[in-house]
Design an enzyme around this catalytic site. Sequence first.
Site, PDB file in Angstrom:
ATOM      1  CG  MET A  78      -1.913  -1.146   1.251  1.00  0.00           C
ATOM      2  SD  MET A  78      -2.930  -1.168   2.741  1.00  0.00           S
ATOM      3  CE  MET A  78      -3.878   0.352   2.561  1.00  0.00           C
ATOM      4  CG  HIS A  79       0.580   3.276   2.551  1.00  0.00           C
ATOM      5  ND1 HIS A  79      -0.724   3.641   2.800  1.00  0.00           N
ATOM      6  CD2 HIS A  79       0.912   2.359   3.500  1.00  0.00           C
ATOM      7  CE1 HIS A  79      -1.159   2.966   3.870  1.00  0.00           C
ATOM      8  NE2 HIS A  79      -0.196   2.191   4.293  1.00  0.00           N
ATOM      9  CG  ASP A 233       0.090  -5.113   2.026  1.00  0.00           C
ATOM     10  OD1 ASP A 233      -0.716  -4.355   2.614  1.00  0.00           O
ATOM     11  OD2 ASP A 233       1.319  -4.922   2.058  1.00  0.00           O
TER      12      ASP A 233
END
Length: 478
Positions: A78-79, A233
């Site tokens: 992520m991110h 995830d």
Amino acid sequence: MSFIGLDLGTSSLKAILIDDDQNILAEHHVPLQVQRPHDGWAEQCPSTWEAAVRQALGALAAKADCSGLKGIGLSGHMHGACLVGADDQPVYPCILWNDTRSADEAAEMDADPRFRAISGNIVFPGFTAPKVEWLRRNKPEVFEQAAKILLPKDYLRLFLTGEHVSEMSDAAGTAWFDTAARDWSDTLLAACHLNRSQMPRLVEGSAISGQLRPELAADLGLPVVPVAGGAGDNAAAAIGVGVVEDGAAFLSLGTSGVLFAATSGYRPAPETAVHSFCHAVPDTWHQMGVILAASDALEWLARLTGQTAAELTADLGALQAPSRTLFLPYLGGERTPHNNAQMRGQFLHLDHATNATEAARAVLQGVSFAFADNQLALAQTGTTLKRALVLGGGSKSAHWVEMLATTLGITLDLPKAGDFGAALGAARLGMMAGTGAGREVITPPPIARSTEPVEALRDAMADGHARYRAAYDALRSL
């Protein structure tokens, strides 16, 4: 029928093929490298993901019959910030989740009360929005070229389908998202000099986001099938272990640590540093407490002592009350509940009798206390856990699992051997998108054993946790 799950990790891309009974028919890993051009930076070139997914899908087609393929699901770290131009080509390397260059930008955003109020979360330096703001300030020529801003797995989707799409669980980790409304926030985008046209459209994780491009399918020897929205995830891992109903939870003892709880409603409490995100299925949310060093703390001690982690934990004996020795596992700062990137690890009350075994016990206990901090933070939002699945490499230590169960005062269930990770969760979402199946396919795994708390040690664990918390308060300003 068969279904593919793709999990884009930081160090590798994993692909699995399952049948309609969710048996794994084939799997393949492709290693990936991280570039660190400066201290605190972490980047990957998205073109390496394209090559990796070609290799992985080709390998599955070579290992098993994929003629009955009905859907593909995606998961990813992520991110990350993937900026693409009008031609859909990257204009800068993807800035990863563990890149800390945008700490100042994150602090400025977090000081704006609109971000916590709308997103439900602290703006951490690892989130997407401060990274893009760093680019706007430091690489304006890059920022101006950005036609779309994509998360890592969504760049993979662009390659697979030609569509600019994201889904709720991953988008909630950007700091541009209205987590209650499950939609982009025009207010937060405008605060970052962006607008909705630069964002991908949104679908639920179990919905169809597009179709595999015919020319790519032909190259790989695959049929043209739907690609599901997928999940970030941790949400994908939750789908893989059946954690979707309110109160269901898992504890992950990986390099970092996660205490994940599914919730039927939205329960933000950003002051606790608990992540409050959308889940990958409709009308469901989740919360996460995150610690940055779990099994990684034990690996650090292994390097220091010249022993392996398995050797350090092989002869710990029966579970006992915490010793006076304390370990604070903040080797790279801490996220939940402290949001403190500057804090570092500590060993306290060492004496001549402290040997490697005692140090290992203190490390396991310190990480267990960090999970107890996460549990308290979740409780402040109204989320109370009674039991959880225990996952990750650290779960191989029965001693550590019993220590965690006793420290947290909950039952921990260890799944039988099998792959219950993010790739399976992605494949399940691919099954839902490809067949119209519902939550009935998101089943929990069979359990090998359940570990109950040792009630005789509960008070001693609580006393040890109180000393641990006091130690953080005493040391954080040093």
